[in-house]
Design an enzyme around this catalytic site. Sequence first.
Site, PDB file in Angstrom:
ATOM      1  N   ASP A 189      -1.320  -0.377   5.993  1.00  0.00           N
ATOM      2  CA  ASP A 189      -1.536   0.291   7.284  1.00  0.00           C
ATOM      3  C   ASP A 189      -2.987   0.293   7.729  1.00  0.00           C
ATOM      4  O   ASP A 189      -3.297   0.859   8.782  1.00  0.00           O
ATOM      5  CB  ASP A 189      -1.046   1.742   7.210  1.00  0.00           C
ATOM      6  CG  ASP A 189      -1.975   2.611   6.375  1.00  0.00           C
ATOM      7  OD1 ASP A 189      -2.179   2.296   5.177  1.00  0.00           O
ATOM      8  OD2 ASP A 189      -2.514   3.605   6.905  1.00  0.00           O
ATOM      9  N   ASP A 245       0.869  -1.175   0.000  1.00  0.00           N
ATOM     10  CA  ASP A 245       0.000   0.000   0.000  1.00  0.00           C
ATOM     11  C   ASP A 245       0.906   1.226   0.000  1.00  0.00           C
ATOM     12  O   ASP A 245       2.112   1.132   0.268  1.00  0.00           O
ATOM     13  CB  ASP A 245      -0.882  -0.028   1.243  1.00  0.00           C
ATOM     14  CG  ASP A 245      -1.622   1.264   1.451  1.00  0.00           C
ATOM     15  OD1 ASP A 245      -2.398   1.661   0.575  1.00  0.00           O
ATOM     16  OD2 ASP A 245      -1.387   1.904   2.502  1.00  0.00           O
ATOM     17  N   ASP A 264      -0.278   5.227   0.775  1.00  0.00           N
ATOM     18  CA  ASP A 264      -0.594   6.234   1.799  1.00  0.00           C
ATOM     19  C   ASP A 264      -0.691   5.587   3.174  1.00  0.00           C
ATOM     20  O   ASP A 264      -1.485   4.662   3.387  1.00  0.00           O
ATOM     21  CB  ASP A 264      -1.912   6.938   1.478  1.00  0.00           C
ATOM     22  CG  ASP A 264      -1.798   7.866   0.284  1.00  0.00           C
ATOM     23  OD1 ASP A 264      -0.775   8.555   0.161  1.00  0.00           O
ATOM     24  OD2 ASP A 264      -2.739   7.880  -0.542  1.00  0.00           O
TER      25      ASP A 264
END
Length: 227
Positions: free
Chosen positions: A171, A9, A11
């Site tokens: 995240d 991922d 961001d």
Amino acid sequence: MTQHLVLFDVDGTLVDSQHIIHATLVETLARHGREPLDRAFMLGGVGLSLIPAMRRLLGPEADEALVAAAAGTYREVFHRLRGDPAHAELLFPGAAEVVAGLAARGDVVLGIVTGKTRRGIDYILDRFGWRAAFATVQTAEDAPSKPDPGMVLLAMAATGFRADATLVVGDTSWDMTMARAAGAGAVGVAWGNHTPDMLREGGAQRVIDRFEDLAALVGAPLTAEAS
């Protein structure tokens, strides 16, 4: 030598974009007559594609015309703020070194699975010199929004990897659920937009506190941690 596919991922995982995303969301809400919401709640939608993220932000009473208009506002504001050095997106500590180290390994192929648009991820790849590092890049324009497994499945198909040789690093709980739905391994990072407990509830098999801990997990057997 056994090969492994590691899908990142962006961001909240590789790039610290919380400041610019929060500022963009606050201005987007204001321009549509809404007050700012709790910061953690607002950032909790990071990782979703833009329309689902706006739908979550505006609430169930918002019609699709408002959701689409807010998404357009978000794009406009985000691209304007991106030109302001005060809103610079920076790499998290260790991100550059870990990407470089894994890309140099003969047993690892790297990819990206992101809720960003193609335009958004192209900016990141060019800014940090990552064009050659990632063999596959899957975006919000290529598959349904996370937590749907589509991006991971497309990345595996593009690179020829099976699920049992694939690891997703993210995240948010959206990343973890996406990974497990695709049959891939799931490693959460503790410095992003969802808490470690949320990551484990989403299916994380490991949650790391430092990027330096990731390399040892690539190819290692993973079992789910207790939440």
